[in-house]
Design an enzyme around this catalytic site. Sequence first.
Site, PDB file in Angstrom:
ATOM      1  N   GLU A   1      -7.441   0.772  -4.018  1.00  0.00           N
ATOM      2  CA  GLU A   1      -7.211   0.798  -2.723  1.00  0.00           C
ATOM      3  C   GLU A   1      -8.528   0.279  -2.082  1.00  0.00           C
ATOM      4  O   GLU A   1      -8.338  -0.659  -1.057  1.00  0.00           O
ATOM      5  CB  GLU A   1      -6.823   1.978  -2.037  1.00  0.00           C
ATOM      6  CG  GLU A   1      -5.373   2.189  -2.372  1.00  0.00           C
ATOM      7  CD  GLU A   1      -4.799   3.549  -2.255  1.00  0.00           C
ATOM      8  OE1 GLU A   1      -5.645   4.621  -1.674  1.00  0.00           O
ATOM      9  OE2 GLU A   1      -3.734   3.731  -2.535  1.00  0.00           O
TER      10      GLU A   1
ATOM     11  N   LYS B   1       2.566  11.509  -3.886  1.00  0.00           N
ATOM     12  CA  LYS B   1       1.461  10.870  -4.362  1.00  0.00           C
ATOM     13  C   LYS B   1       0.675  11.911  -5.040  1.00  0.00           C
ATOM     14  O   LYS B   1      -0.188  11.435  -5.860  1.00  0.00           O
ATOM     15  CB  LYS B   1       0.805   9.770  -3.396  1.00  0.00           C
ATOM     16  CG  LYS B   1      -0.219   9.093  -3.917  1.00  0.00           C
ATOM     17  CD  LYS B   1      -0.518   7.900  -2.777  1.00  0.00           C
ATOM     18  CE  LYS B   1      -1.903   7.005  -3.163  1.00  0.00           C
ATOM     19  NZ  LYS B   1      -1.942   6.232  -2.323  1.00  0.00           N
TER      20      LYS B   1
ATOM     21  N   ASP C   1     -12.735   5.419   2.051  1.00  0.00           N
ATOM     22  CA  ASP C   1     -11.449   5.402   2.267  1.00  0.00           C
ATOM     23  C   ASP C   1     -10.624   6.889   2.120  1.00  0.00           C
ATOM     24  O   ASP C   1     -10.542   7.314   1.245  1.00  0.00           O
ATOM     25  CB  ASP C   1     -10.587   4.420   1.238  1.00  0.00           C
ATOM     26  CG  ASP C   1      -9.203   4.515   1.389  1.00  0.00           C
ATOM     27  OD1 ASP C   1      -8.447   5.116   2.350  1.00  0.00           O
ATOM     28  OD2 ASP C   1      -8.690   3.653   0.690  1.00  0.00           O
TER      29      ASP C   1
ATOM     30  N   ASP D   1       0.779  -1.004  -0.026  1.00  0.00           N
ATOM     31  CA  ASP D   1      -0.137   0.014  -0.071  1.00  0.00           C
ATOM     32  C   ASP D   1       0.936   1.070  -0.073  1.00  0.00           C
ATOM     33  O   ASP D   1       1.574   1.586   0.970  1.00  0.00           O
ATOM     34  CB  ASP D   1      -0.864  -0.004   1.260  1.00  0.00           C
ATOM     35  CG  ASP D   1      -1.427   1.367   1.623  1.00  0.00           C
ATOM     36  OD1 ASP D   1      -1.571   1.993   0.620  1.00  0.00           O
ATOM     37  OD2 ASP D   1      -2.320   1.425   2.578  1.00  0.00           O
TER      38      ASP D   1
END
Length: 626
Positions: A178, A73, A204, A12
């Site tokens: 994810e 990211k 999430d 992850d």
Amino acid sequence: MVQKVVPAIGIDLGTTYSCVAVWEHDHVEIITNDQGNRTTPSYVSFTMEERFVGESAFNNAAMDPINTIYGVKRLIGRCFSDTSVKEDINLWPFSVVADANDRPKVVVNYKGEEKQFFPEEISSMVLMKMKQIAETYLGYTVKDAVVTVPAYFNDSQRRATKDAGVIAGLNVKRIMDEPTAAALAYGFHKIKDYSKPQNVFVFDLGGGTFDVSLVNVCGGHFEVKATAGDTHLGGEDFDNRILNYFVEEFKRKHKKDIKGNARALWRLRSACERAKRSLSTTTITTVQVDCLFDGIDFSSTLSRTRFDELNKDLFTKCIELTKQCFKDAKVDKNEIDIVILVGGSSRIVKVQQLLGVYIGDKKLHRDINQDEAVAYGAAIQAAKLSGQGDELVNNVVLSDVTPLSLGVAVDVGVMRIAVPRNTPVPTTKVDCFSTRFDNQPSVLFEVYEGERLQASSNHLLGKFVISGISPAPRGVPKIDVCFEIDEDGILNVSGTLRGSGETGKLTITNEESWLRKEEIDKMIKEAEKYKAEDEKHLLKVNARRKLDDYAYEMSKTIRKPELLSLISDSERKKIEDRVYEAISWLELNEVPTVEVSKSKLRVLKEICEPLVTKMNSRNQVDVVEL
Ligand code: AMP
């Protein structure tokens, strides 16, 4: 390291933290890092001597914020001119510049030289670290991995993440969404309990991205019905809001702006992040930074109400996107069986309250480990793909969807959708096009992704041309354009002129903002070079540490009272001088060569060893006497 076939690992790759897991002995093992932690900061820090990744980089951030990179990211697969990139840059202590193709690059000072890195390279350093953590635990070289990305990542962000894996020397077997990974982590052990299909809603909210997915779980089948999100919404945004609030407060109180001071900004940001976390359990907290700027201490309070108010629009956006996901899935909120909360920011009280009011508080499932669920699911998928799992793993079937519509600009720039959003992947769709004018010799295809009617308001993925069309009236030539999306959600587009065999392919790789093959190859070489440099540096540090440990141990031994009966005063003094000489030398030489450290250790041992032997034999006598 022994070469052996090992299972693929699940990674992850988070905005602020990353987590690695592996399927082993019929269960998922979340692998701890060298500090014993189950998640590792996605930070890379560059110094005069070395490069730190993970915990050590995070620890170096306060000292050297300008050369410590995090949050990439939020940059990956984006153009420098994107508004979101500009907003982030304003609050980051490190600097980001644009290359000639509008691609962002972070700038650092490494070993006394200015260096620029693409976000993919920084991500590859984090991936390499996660690979290394897994290898230390497993004792084998790891090659294959499943890497997760936000479900709402677009084509370029997925490609860029895959490139980061390649640069890190990983064979990325699958780019996995994810929320799907989290649904798998939650539903895996319940597969046998489900007698009828369940609607699992994954919420999430992480450090930098927000994703929701509605997953229908039936037996081992996990079918994503719809997904929605924002790849630029998460904990960092909440931190930024608090940070701006206190920067203004400082300005008001002290008539000074700390914005230009990277160190002050970093220290205040860290305090804001801590305050945010504590507001998940308390209703008011203090934000305190000693000597924040120009010798002025900063101290203030932040209430949960104020925090909620500062982020009201962002929290509301999360609920709006939740509604959109239900609408796209054509599922009523009352049909949801369970809501899984994933990502560190889903701990925020207001977020849970809003969600509870909308869907029903009883449906919120808070027991899943918010920080590990995604890596857990990725490890199950990795085991399945590498054929290392058990029967339960092998029976898992995942079906994801494409998050954004894909199409071609036609007529006056209108987007003609070929693959609507939330289409299950992998998929292949063929759309037929023709010429707009009589005797038109070629047609230019511009491929976009996005939901706006006007193609130019969407994201241009690339272009290709079909030429060599024989003279014919408009509308007669037929060109088939084929959209293929693979399991990673990555797109390939090609066109064929019927009856001629004339073809064209989307040239994504060299026109737009992604990395070219030569650039990736160069980065792989550099990554190997950096890795080799890091390893060399580690050898030096270890050799120095051995000398340091030994000298320190001897400095204690030499002062032991029982020594008086074993050696003369002058002998003791001679050894003591040599020990302190070594300690002073170490203070002046931070990173000596391995050879020098080893030879100093050898010399010191020769001097001290007779003493150590005497001490040992005396201790043995003591034991016998007892
Ligand atoms: P993730 O990307 O899932 O690791 O989430 C990291 C983000 O979660 C960071 O922005 C953290 O500040 C945030 N976070 C972690 N714990 C909490 C908490 N207790 N309350 C609010 N935010 C949190």
